[in-house]
Design a protein around this motif. Structure first.
Motif, PDB file in Angstrom:
ATOM      1  N   LEU A 140     -37.010  35.274  35.809  1.00 50.82           N
ATOM      2  CA  LEU A 140     -38.408  35.652  35.978  1.00 50.82           C
ATOM      3  C   LEU A 140     -38.534  37.071  36.521  1.00 50.82           C
ATOM      4  O   LEU A 140     -39.393  37.839  36.093  1.00 50.82           O
ATOM      5  N   VAL A 141     -37.653  37.412  37.467  1.00 51.70           N
ATOM      6  CA  VAL A 141     -37.644  38.762  38.053  1.00 51.70           C
ATOM      7  C   VAL A 141     -36.239  39.342  37.852  1.00 51.70           C
ATOM      8  O   VAL A 141     -35.353  39.185  38.703  1.00 51.70           O
ATOM      9  N   LYS A 194     -48.035  36.689  42.442  1.00 50.36           N
ATOM     10  CA  LYS A 194     -47.451  37.429  41.310  1.00 50.36           C
ATOM     11  C   LYS A 194     -48.050  38.830  41.207  1.00 50.36           C
ATOM     12  O   LYS A 194     -47.328  39.824  41.045  1.00 50.36           O
ATOM     13  N   ASP A 195     -49.353  38.933  41.330  1.00 47.79           N
ATOM     14  CA  ASP A 195     -50.016  40.227  41.206  1.00 47.79           C
ATOM     15  C   ASP A 195     -49.733  41.144  42.394  1.00 47.79           C
ATOM     16  O   ASP A 195     -49.790  42.374  42.265  1.00 47.79           O
ATOM     17  N   ALA A 229     -45.409  29.369  32.113  1.00 49.07           N
ATOM     18  CA  ALA A 229     -45.661  28.872  33.466  1.00 49.07           C
ATOM     19  C   ALA A 229     -47.067  28.297  33.592  1.00 49.07           C
ATOM     20  O   ALA A 229     -47.974  28.645  32.834  1.00 49.07           O
ATOM     21  N   GLU A 230     -47.228  27.428  34.575  1.00 52.37           N
ATOM     22  CA  GLU A 230     -48.544  26.899  34.934  1.00 52.37           C
ATOM     23  C   GLU A 230     -49.050  27.692  36.134  1.00 52.37           C
ATOM     24  O   GLU A 230     -48.393  27.727  37.174  1.00 52.37           O
ATOM     25  N   VAL A 259     -43.066  44.155  41.041  1.00 48.94           N
ATOM     26  CA  VAL A 259     -41.833  43.997  40.269  1.00 48.94           C
ATOM     27  C   VAL A 259     -42.201  43.810  38.805  1.00 48.94           C
ATOM     28  O   VAL A 259     -43.353  43.520  38.462  1.00 48.94           O
ATOM     29  N   LEU A 260     -41.200  43.958  37.945  1.00 50.61           N
ATOM     30  CA  LEU A 260     -41.389  43.685  36.527  1.00 50.61           C
ATOM     31  C   LEU A 260     -41.004  42.238  36.244  1.00 50.61           C
ATOM     32  O   LEU A 260     -39.966  41.759  36.718  1.00 50.61           O
ATOM     33  N   TYR A 261     -41.840  41.536  35.481  1.00 49.86           N
ATOM     34  CA  TYR A 261     -41.616  40.123  35.197  1.00 49.86           C
ATOM     35  C   TYR A 261     -41.181  39.908  33.749  1.00 49.86           C
ATOM     36  O   TYR A 261     -41.496  40.700  32.862  1.00 49.86           O
ATOM     37  N   ASN A 262     -40.463  38.816  33.559  1.00 51.02           N
ATOM     38  CA  ASN A 262     -40.106  38.367  32.217  1.00 51.02           C
ATOM     39  C   ASN A 262     -41.355  37.749  31.584  1.00 51.02           C
ATOM     40  O   ASN A 262     -41.806  36.676  31.991  1.00 51.02           O
ATOM     41  N   GLN A 263     -41.917  38.409  30.613  1.00 50.45           N
ATOM     42  CA  GLN A 263     -43.176  37.983  30.024  1.00 50.45           C
ATOM     43  C   GLN A 263     -43.065  36.638  29.296  1.00 50.45           C
ATOM     44  O   GLN A 263     -44.023  35.864  29.249  1.00 50.45           O
TER      45      GLN A 263
END
Length: 335
Positions: free
Chosen positions: A162-163, A307-308, A322-323, A312-316
Motif C-alpha cells: 500500500l505504501v 490517508k489524506d 479497499a473499503e 506518501v505515495l500510495y499503490n492505487q
C-alpha cells in the motif's frame, strides 16, 4: 361399540397427558443462562454482535439471560471472574477472545467443569489446545477461528504494498500472549520472503510504547493480536499521527480511531457469527460435534482522513479495492 368407546377414552387420556406435560414444561422452563467473558471494553462490540445475532435467530430477552464479566484489561481480575462465573454454573459460556478462552479452559480442567463453550473469535484455537480438530473439535469448546495469526504475513504484505516507500516496519507484539508470539513468527517468515526489514517491539516489557524518539519518516507500525495492545490503541494512533507514518491494525475500530488501515474480521461480525453456535448448543448439539468456522468476512479498511493526511505515495490498485471509512461521519453516528 365398546371397542370404539375404549379407543376414544384411551385417545382422550393420551392427548390430555401430552397437553399436561407440555404445560408443565413451559411452566418450569427458565431462561437459558449465557456467561460472557471479555478481557476489556474494546471487545464489547463482539457482545453487541452476539446479542443481535441471537435476536435475529428468534431468541428474545426472556429466553436468554446474560452473565457478563468484563475484566477491564486486567488478567488477574479475569482469572477471579472466571472462578465466579463457573460457580454460577451457566448453561453455556461465550468467550470473546483468546486470553479469555485459554484462562477458562485451564480453570475448567482444574475444577473438572463440563460447560459448553463458544469462542467468538480466537486465532489458532487448535494450536492453543482449545480443540482437537477443526471439523470435530472433540471437547467442550467450539466457535470461530478468526484467522488473525495466519494472515499476519498478509497484513505485512498489504501494508508495504500500500505504501511502497516503507523501509522498516515496527511490529508491535506481546511475548506473554501465545497468539501474539505465533503471529510474530508468521510475520518474520513473511518478512523474509518479501525482503522487508522489521523491528519487533514487545509491549509486555513496557508500560507504554517507547518508540517516539526512534521512529523515522519512512517507517511504519504493524499491530499483532493481544488484549494489552488493544488497550494501547489510542497511544499507538497518537504515535503514528505525530510521526505521520502508516499504521496497520487488525480491527476496523483501530482504523476508526486513526490508524491508516486494518485487515481482519471485525469484532461485531465475530460476535454475530458466534450466535449461530450458541443457537445450535441451545438446541441440544454438543460442541464436540460442531465444526469450527472461519470468519464470514475479512475486511480491508482504510481511514480516508488518515490517508489524506499522510504525505506518501500510495499503490492505487490497492486503494481501489479497499473499503473506506470516514471518521467524521462515524462521530455523527452515520456509520
Amino acid at each position: 361399540m365398546k371397542t370404539k368407546w375404549y379407543l376414544f377414552i384411551v385417545t382422550i387420556i393420551a392427548v390430555s397427558a401430552i397437553i399436561f406435560s407440555v404445560l408443565q414444561f413451559h411452566q418450569k422452563e427458565e431462561p437459558f443462562e449465557v456467561g460472557v467473558l471479555m478481557i476489556g471494553k474494546n471487545r464489547d462490540q463482539k457482545f453487541i454482535g452476539l446479542k443481535k445475532g441471537l435476536e435475529e435467530l428468534g431468541f428474545v430477552n426472556k429466553e436468554i439471560t446474560y452473565i457478563v464479566k468484563n475484566a477491564n484489561d486486567d488478567e488477574d481480575k479475569m482469572k477471579r471472574q472466571i472462578v465466579d462465573l463457573l460457580d454460577d454454573n451457566p448453561d453455556i459460556i461465550v468467550t470473546l477472545g483468546g486470553v479469555e478462552s485459554t484462562l477458562l479452559k485451564k480453570e475448567m480442567s482444574e475444577k473438572n467443569k463440563r460447560i459448553p463453550v463458544v469462542f467468538a473469535g480466537v486465532a489458532a484455537p487448535k494450536e492453543l489446545g482449545l480443540i482437537e480438530d477443526y471439523r470435530s473439535p472433540g471437547g467442550l469448546f467450539t466457535g470461530i477461528n478468526n484467522y488473525h495469526t495466519s494472515i499476519s504475513g498478509k497484513r505485512l504484505e498489504l501494508l508495504t504494498n500500500l505504501v511502497p516507500s516503507i523501509q522498516l516496519v515496527h511490529v508491535i507484539y506481546d511475548s506473554k500472549i501465545e497468539i501474539s508470539q505465533l503471529s510474530l513468527n508468521e510475520t518474520k517468515e513473511a518478512a523474509k520472503k518479501l525482503n522487508i526489514r522489521i523491528h519487533p517491539y514487545d509491549v509486555s516489557k513496557n508500560s507504554n510504547v517507547n518508540l517516539r524518539n526512534s521512529i523515522k519518516k519512512e517507517e511504519a507500525l504493524l499491530i499483532l493480536p493481544s488484549f494489552r495492545i488493544e488497550a494501547l490503541t489510542d497511544e499507538l494512533v497518537s504515535l503514528a499521527t505525530d510521526k505521520q507514518i502508516p499504521a496497520m491494525g487488525l480491527y476496523e475500530f483501530e482504523a476508526e480511531k486513526g490508524m491508516l488501515a486494518s485487515y481482519g474480521a471485525s469484532f461485531y461480525s465475530q460476535g454475530y457469527q458466534a450466535a449461530r453456535f450458541v443457537s445450535l448448543i441451545i438446541k441440544g448439539n454438543s460442541p464436540a460435534d460442531v465444526p469450527v468456522e472461519l470468519p464470514d468476512s475479512i475486511r480491508f479498511v482504510i481511514n480516508k482522513e488518515t490517508k489524506d493526511a499522510i504525505d506518501v505515495l500510495y499503490n492505487q490498485d490497492l486503494l481501489s479495492i479497499a473499503e473506506y471509512i470516514y471518521p467524521d461521519q462515524i462521530a455523527r453516528g452515520e456509520k
